[in-house]
Design a protein around this motif. Structure first.
Motif, PDB file in Angstrom:
ATOM      1  N   ASP A 145     -15.801 -55.890  42.171  1.00 33.08           N
ATOM      2  CA  ASP A 145     -16.492 -57.185  42.206  1.00 33.08           C
ATOM      3  C   ASP A 145     -16.527 -57.730  43.636  1.00 33.08           C
ATOM      4  O   ASP A 145     -15.698 -57.354  44.469  1.00 33.08           O
ATOM      5  CB  ASP A 145     -15.737 -58.170  41.297  1.00 33.08           C
ATOM      6  N   ASP A 146     -17.476 -58.610  43.904  1.00 33.56           N
ATOM      7  CA  ASP A 146     -17.523 -59.368  45.171  1.00 33.56           C
ATOM      8  C   ASP A 146     -17.601 -58.489  46.407  1.00 33.56           C
ATOM      9  O   ASP A 146     -17.042 -58.832  47.462  1.00 33.56           O
ATOM     10  CB  ASP A 146     -16.305 -60.299  45.300  1.00 33.56           C
ATOM     11  N   ARG A 155     -13.862 -70.900  31.006  1.00 36.51           N
ATOM     12  CA  ARG A 155     -14.214 -72.310  31.188  1.00 36.51           C
ATOM     13  C   ARG A 155     -13.101 -73.190  30.632  1.00 36.51           C
ATOM     14  O   ARG A 155     -12.583 -72.927  29.560  1.00 36.51           O
ATOM     15  CB  ARG A 155     -15.526 -72.627  30.448  1.00 36.51           C
ATOM     16  N   GLU A 181     -13.926 -56.036  35.754  1.00 35.37           N
ATOM     17  CA  GLU A 181     -14.294 -56.311  37.149  1.00 35.37           C
ATOM     18  C   GLU A 181     -13.054 -56.685  37.949  1.00 35.37           C
ATOM     19  O   GLU A 181     -12.286 -57.556  37.550  1.00 35.37           O
ATOM     20  CB  GLU A 181     -15.319 -57.457  37.213  1.00 35.37           C
ATOM     21  N   PRO A 223     -13.233 -72.422  37.704  1.00 38.35           N
ATOM     22  CA  PRO A 223     -12.338 -71.252  37.718  1.00 38.35           C
ATOM     23  C   PRO A 223     -11.729 -71.010  39.102  1.00 38.35           C
ATOM     24  O   PRO A 223     -10.591 -70.562  39.192  1.00 38.35           O
ATOM     25  CB  PRO A 223     -13.252 -70.087  37.326  1.00 38.35           C
ATOM     26  N   LEU A 273     -17.037 -65.476  31.497  1.00 33.53           N
ATOM     27  CA  LEU A 273     -16.428 -66.321  32.520  1.00 33.53           C
ATOM     28  C   LEU A 273     -15.645 -67.448  31.855  1.00 33.53           C
ATOM     29  O   LEU A 273     -16.165 -68.140  30.973  1.00 33.53           O
ATOM     30  CB  LEU A 273     -17.519 -66.880  33.448  1.00 33.53           C
ATOM     31  N   GLN A 318     -22.727 -64.989  31.095  1.00 34.84           N
ATOM     32  CA  GLN A 318     -23.891 -65.013  31.979  1.00 34.84           C
ATOM     33  C   GLN A 318     -24.717 -63.737  31.787  1.00 34.84           C
ATOM     34  O   GLN A 318     -24.175 -62.630  31.797  1.00 34.84           O
ATOM     35  CB  GLN A 318     -23.474 -65.139  33.451  1.00 34.84           C
ATOM     36  N   GLY A 320     -27.774 -63.763  38.028  1.00 31.86           N
ATOM     37  CA  GLY A 320     -27.858 -64.980  38.829  1.00 31.86           C
ATOM     38  C   GLY A 320     -28.561 -66.082  38.054  1.00 31.86           C
ATOM     39  O   GLY A 320     -29.112 -65.843  36.974  1.00 31.86           O
ATOM     40  N   ILE A 326      -8.012 -70.497  38.037  1.00 30.24           N
ATOM     41  CA  ILE A 326      -7.584 -69.082  38.024  1.00 30.24           C
ATOM     42  C   ILE A 326      -6.440 -68.858  39.026  1.00 30.24           C
ATOM     43  O   ILE A 326      -5.417 -68.262  38.666  1.00 30.24           O
ATOM     44  CB  ILE A 326      -8.776 -68.112  38.266  1.00 30.24           C
TER      45      ILE A 326
HETATM   46  P1  C2E Z   1     -17.193 -63.723  39.770  1.00 39.79           P
HETATM   47  O1  C2E Z   1     -16.517 -62.788  38.831  1.00 39.79           O
HETATM   48  O2  C2E Z   1     -17.756 -63.139  41.006  1.00 39.79           O
HETATM   49  O3  C2E Z   1     -18.318 -64.438  38.887  1.00 39.79           O
HETATM   50  C1  C2E Z   1     -19.541 -64.883  39.377  1.00 39.79           C
HETATM   51  C2  C2E Z   1     -19.497 -66.338  39.733  1.00 39.79           C
HETATM   52  O4  C2E Z   1     -20.703 -66.699  40.381  1.00 39.79           O
HETATM   53  C3  C2E Z   1     -19.399 -67.267  38.520  1.00 39.79           C
HETATM   54  O5  C2E Z   1     -18.705 -68.445  38.929  1.00 39.79           O
HETATM   55  C4  C2E Z   1     -20.871 -67.598  38.253  1.00 39.79           C
HETATM   56  O6  C2E Z   1     -21.056 -68.812  37.540  1.00 39.79           O
HETATM   57  C5  C2E Z   1     -21.368 -67.722  39.667  1.00 39.79           C
HETATM   58  N1  C2E Z   1     -22.815 -67.475  39.771  1.00 39.79           N
HETATM   59  C6  C2E Z   1     -23.530 -66.530  39.122  1.00 39.79           C
HETATM   60  N2  C2E Z   1     -24.823 -66.577  39.488  1.00 39.79           N
HETATM   61  C7  C2E Z   1     -24.932 -67.570  40.390  1.00 39.79           C
HETATM   62  C8  C2E Z   1     -26.045 -68.119  41.134  1.00 39.79           C
HETATM   63  O7  C2E Z   1     -27.184 -67.683  41.033  1.00 39.79           O
HETATM   64  N3  C2E Z   1     -25.758 -69.159  41.982  1.00 39.79           N
HETATM   65  C9  C2E Z   1     -24.500 -69.656  42.103  1.00 39.79           C
HETATM   66  N4  C2E Z   1     -24.328 -70.687  42.946  1.00 39.79           N
HETATM   67  N5  C2E Z   1     -23.436 -69.169  41.422  1.00 39.79           N
HETATM   68  C10 C2E Z   1     -23.657 -68.138  40.582  1.00 39.79           C
HETATM   69  P2  C2E Z   1     -17.524 -69.083  38.085  1.00 39.79           P
HETATM   70  O8  C2E Z   1     -17.781 -68.961  36.617  1.00 39.79           O
HETATM   71  O9  C2E Z   1     -17.268 -70.432  38.650  1.00 39.79           O
HETATM   72  O10 C2E Z   1     -16.293 -68.136  38.406  1.00 39.79           O
HETATM   73  C11 C2E Z   1     -15.805 -67.994  39.710  1.00 39.79           C
HETATM   74  C12 C2E Z   1     -14.832 -66.848  39.804  1.00 39.79           C
HETATM   75  O11 C2E Z   1     -13.653 -67.124  39.027  1.00 39.79           O
HETATM   76  C13 C2E Z   1     -15.367 -65.533  39.256  1.00 39.79           C
HETATM   77  O12 C2E Z   1     -16.191 -64.903  40.227  1.00 39.79           O
HETATM   78  C14 C2E Z   1     -14.078 -64.789  38.980  1.00 39.79           C
HETATM   79  O13 C2E Z   1     -13.585 -64.234  40.176  1.00 39.79           O
HETATM   80  C15 C2E Z   1     -13.143 -65.910  38.546  1.00 39.79           C
HETATM   81  N6  C2E Z   1     -13.078 -65.926  37.070  1.00 39.79           N
HETATM   82  C16 C2E Z   1     -13.854 -66.556  36.159  1.00 39.79           C
HETATM   83  N7  C2E Z   1     -13.434 -66.299  34.902  1.00 39.79           N
HETATM   84  C17 C2E Z   1     -12.354 -65.480  35.018  1.00 39.79           C
HETATM   85  C18 C2E Z   1     -11.455 -64.846  34.068  1.00 39.79           C
HETATM   86  O14 C2E Z   1     -11.600 -64.935  32.828  1.00 39.79           O
HETATM   87  N8  C2E Z   1     -10.455 -64.093  34.591  1.00 39.79           N
HETATM   88  C19 C2E Z   1     -10.274 -63.924  35.938  1.00 39.79           C
HETATM   89  N9  C2E Z   1      -9.271 -63.156  36.370  1.00 39.79           N
HETATM   90  N10 C2E Z   1     -11.108 -64.470  36.838  1.00 39.79           N
HETATM   91  C20 C2E Z   1     -12.124 -65.249  36.386  1.00 39.79           C
END
Ligand code: C2E
Ligand code: MG
Ligand code: MG
Ligand code: MG
Length: 281
Positions: free
Chosen positions: A175-176, A63, A145, A74, A61, A45, A253, A78
């Protein structure tokens, strides 16, 4: 579930629970196989700088498209990986794939999410160092992060691991921020290189009033500690404007781009500013 309700209690038998457990087991079996067969993909992203809205970095991220079921989020897989001990392998596989892709984008930085479970593994820091060396990745271009969970659970150990990671040259982002307890104490104590404001705080500000004040105060707090801030989950130009004014130096975003395959990042990279946003820049 019986566990959550306290000791010495039992539940009414519910056949749906067996089905649920069965489904969870199958999910874990499929995930394990997907990791072993390299079926976990990495999406990227865009992260843009608030001043020029130019692409500066990407967040990797994970998939997963589950055979016979379609994409799994995720937020679902996850936690399964964390519970079943698969997260160490999955996490390093995402980091490796992302570092290999980074070679294509010499001017960009990379963020990768790390779960508390990975952080707990004593060999984690060494593995990260090896991986960066093997892929020829400059450590200072990589940000790991982390959410606050681990820092709350085990501050002393977390501190030690953070210091070891910093010693190999990678950066650490919290993060978050704003989604949980988000203590000011943690922000100060651990010396984070960056704070990421959670999407929930960003979207709450659409309603105006108090939520906008809170958002501004949160950015100001980080800035007072000299911690740069990325705002996550920006979907509208109004949100982008508010966060630029508040003092975020990076924005992320759907407004700037959803998570996408590496080849689409190739196309965005070099546009200045991102074409769709030129009216805002
Ligand atoms: P995160 O690290 O806080 O990543 C941001 C999440 O917000 C991502 O969701 C992204 O697609 C989503 N996002 C970004 N911009 C926007 C927006 O404008 N609107 C909306 N509605 N969503 C947005 P994603 O990819 O579904 O991942 C969710 C969470 O899963 C991530 O939150 C992270 O905590 C975890 N995650 C994803 N990949 C990995 C990984 O490789 N390892 C680990 N440990 N956690 C992961
Ligand atoms: Mg993240
Ligand atoms: Mg986040
Ligand atoms: Mg998250």
């Amino acid at each position: 579930r019986a566990k959550e309700e306290g000791r010495g209690r039992c539940c009414v038998y519910d056949p749906a629970m067996d089905a649920e457990r069965e489904e969870r087991n199958q999910l874990e079996i499929d995930l394990r196989r997907a990791i072993e067969q390299n079926e976990i993909m990495v999406a990227f992203q865009p992260v843009v700088d608030a001043q020029h809205l130019k692409l500066r970095g990407v967040e990797a991220l994970a998939r997963w498209t589950r055979a016979g079921h379609g994409p799994v989020r995720p937020d679902i897989f996850i936690p399964v990986a964390e519970r079943s001990g698969l997260i160490d392998q999955l996490g390093l596989c995402v980091l490796r794939t992302a570092c290999e892709a980074l070679v294509r984008w010499p001017h960009l930085t990379l963020s990768v999410n790390i779960s508390p479970g990975q952080f707990r593994d004593p060999s984690f820091v060494g593995r990260v160092a090896d991986l960066l060396r093997d892929t020829g990745t400059e450590p200072s271009r990589v940000t790991l992060e982390m959410t606050e969970t681990y820092f709350i659970q085990n501050p002393a150990r977390a501190r030690e691991t953070l210091d070891r990671l910093k010693a190999i040259g990678v950066k650490i982002a919290l993060d978050d921020f704003g989604a949980g307890f988000s203590s000011v104490g943690y922000l100060r104590q651990f010396g984070f290189d960056r704070m990421k404001i959670d999407r929930s705080l960003v979207s709450a500000a659409d309603a105006g009033g108090r939520a906008v004040d809170m958002l501004q105060a949160t950015v100001a707090l980080a800035r007072s500690l000299d911690i740069p801030v990325t705002a996550e989950g920006i979907e509208s130009a109004d949100q982008a404007t508010a966060l630029r004014i508040a003092g975020c130096d990076q924005l992320q975003g759907y407004l700037f781009g959803k998570p996408m395959p590496a080849c689409e990042i190739d196309i965005l990279n070099g546009e200045e500013p991102l074409a769709r946003l030129s009216s805002m820049a």
